[in-house]
Write a protein that holds these residues in place. Structure first.
Motif, mmCIF file in Angstrom:
data_model
loop_
_atom_site.group_PDB
_atom_site.id
_atom_site.type_symbol
_atom_site.label_atom_id
_atom_site.label_comp_id
_atom_site.label_asym_id
_atom_site.label_seq_id
_atom_site.Cartn_x
_atom_site.Cartn_y
_atom_site.Cartn_z
ATOM 1 N N ASN A 4 24.409 33.196 40.954
ATOM 2 C CA ASN A 4 25.581 32.340 40.710
ATOM 3 C C ASN A 4 26.581 32.556 41.847
ATOM 4 O OD1 ASN A 4 27.942 31.096 39.808
ATOM 5 N ND2 ASN A 4 27.576 31.643 37.672
ATOM 6 N N THR A 5 26.807 31.510 42.628
ATOM 7 C CA THR A 5 27.685 31.650 43.792
ATOM 8 C C THR A 5 29.157 31.724 43.417
ATOM 9 O OG1 THR A 5 27.710 29.254 44.047
ATOM 10 C CG2 THR A 5 26.105 30.475 45.369
ATOM 11 N N THR A 6 29.509 31.346 42.175
ATOM 12 C CA THR A 6 30.923 31.320 41.783
ATOM 13 C C THR A 6 31.315 32.493 40.887
ATOM 14 O OG1 THR A 6 30.429 29.907 39.881
ATOM 15 C CG2 THR A 6 30.980 28.813 41.957
ATOM 16 N N SER A 7 30.350 33.302 40.491
ATOM 17 C CA SER A 7 30.644 34.422 39.593
ATOM 18 C C SER A 7 31.200 35.610 40.369
ATOM 19 C CB SER A 7 29.372 34.840 38.846
ATOM 20 O OG SER A 7 29.597 36.031 38.120
ATOM 21 N N SER A 8 32.051 36.380 39.697
ATOM 22 C CA SER A 8 32.569 37.613 40.308
ATOM 23 C C SER A 8 31.656 38.802 40.016
ATOM 24 C CB SER A 8 33.979 37.909 39.777
ATOM 25 O OG SER A 8 33.943 38.059 38.371
ATOM 26 N N ASP A 9 30.583 38.572 39.263
ATOM 27 C CA ASP A 9 29.642 39.641 38.905
ATOM 28 C C ASP A 9 28.700 39.882 40.088
ATOM 29 O OD1 ASP A 9 27.751 41.330 37.912
ATOM 30 O OD2 ASP A 9 27.194 40.077 36.204
ATOM 31 N N PRO A 10 28.770 41.049 40.724
ATOM 32 C CA PRO A 10 27.926 41.293 41.904
ATOM 33 C C PRO A 10 26.432 41.248 41.600
ATOM 34 C CG PRO A 10 29.019 43.315 41.199
ATOM 35 C CD PRO A 10 29.631 42.196 40.401
ATOM 36 N N THR B 174 24.890 39.015 40.124
ATOM 37 C CA THR B 174 24.383 37.642 40.206
ATOM 38 C C THR B 174 24.666 36.988 41.569
ATOM 39 O OG1 THR B 174 26.404 36.653 39.291
ATOM 40 C CG2 THR B 174 24.713 37.334 37.717
ATOM 41 N N THR B 175 25.236 37.740 42.497
ATOM 42 C CA THR B 175 25.564 37.191 43.819
ATOM 43 C C THR B 175 24.290 36.942 44.618
ATOM 44 O OG1 THR B 175 27.667 38.388 43.874
ATOM 45 C CG2 THR B 175 26.791 37.615 45.978
#
Length: 249
Positions: free
Chosen positions: A66-72, A74-75
């Motif tokens: 996920n490109t918009t998540s702040s969770d590393p 899922t980066t």
């Protein structure tokens, strides 16, 4: 007690260490205590402009990204970014320096990569064979790590660009297991052949699936046996059907 076989694990484009580790959950659990898999992140963070949307992520084995998540965890990450013609690897030098520092800190028996990570794994194996070919890879004039005992490249290909071409030369010699999917539409046979042709000590195994690391029970057993003894005589995970001639009447 014997020291576990330690394997450096390199994820595919748009994945990261966490995603790749979860995708290989069944395989990891089947390794037992004799094999330690160490998953690391590529240094390049991918942005929405670098991707073709959710369908692209799913095809690459990274639907969790996920490109918009702040969770590393899922980066989406990569080892380099290519131009449309796939002739340039932007950021490859950064990845090599990152891996140099990881290798300096610990000892690994081998490397296991998927897709872009497989291309990176083979390049790293070749670089450890001739580290002076790329001076920034050296630490105090010496290689950061001995050559690997083995390399596993699943859906692999040759990394683009001049650094890759100069590192490989005409061939590299680290024993390499190449695993290809017969129905892989992301890394097609022609791209995989570019790496196979450079691999002097190669073993090729194919599965009937697409762009993923095969993890059915027969493949889990095969990978475990290979990582334990990469030079051993290990039966293929895919049973070949041999047609027997009909008996004479």
């Amino acid at each position: 007690m014997a020291t576990p076989t330690k394997v450096l694990m390199l994820h595919g484009h748009s994945q990261n260490a966490s995603i790749f580790s979860k995708r290989l959950g069944a395989l990891r659990k089947s390794m037992g205590k004799g094999i330690e898999m160490v998953f690391v992140d590529g240094p390049i963070v991918l942005l929405p402009v670098d991707l073709d949307g959710p369908s692209s992520l799913a095809a690459l084995g990274a639907s969790e990204a996920n490109t918009t998540s702040s969770d590393p965890s899922t980066t989406p990450r990569a080892w380099w970014k290519s131009n449309p013609e796939r002739t340039i690897a932007h950021g490859l030098e950064d990845s090599i320096l990152l891996l140099r520092d990881i290798l300096q800190r610990d000892r690994y028996d081998g490397v296991f990569g998927f897709s872009q990570g497989a291309a990176m794994a083979a390049l790293l194996a070749a670089l450890l064979e001739k580290p002076h070919s790329y001076p920034p890879f050296l630490i105090d004039g010496e290689a950061p790590h001995p050559p690997f005992k083995f390399c596993v490249a699943v859906s692999g290909f040759k990394a683009p660009g001049s650094l890759s071409a100069e590192t490989f030369g005409t061939s590299y010699y680290t024993p390499t297991l190449h695993v290809l999917g017969r129905n892989d539409v992301i890394v097609v046979e022609e791209r995989s052949k570019s790496l196979l042709d450079l691999s002097h000590n190669k073993r090729l195994e194919e599965h009937d699936g697409g762009h993923f690391v095969p993890s059915k029970a027969n493949w889990r057993e095969f990978f475990r046996n290979y990582l334990t003894d990469p030079l051993g005589v290990i039966p293929s995970p895919e049973q070949k059907t041999v047609l027997q001639p009909a008996p004479d009447d």
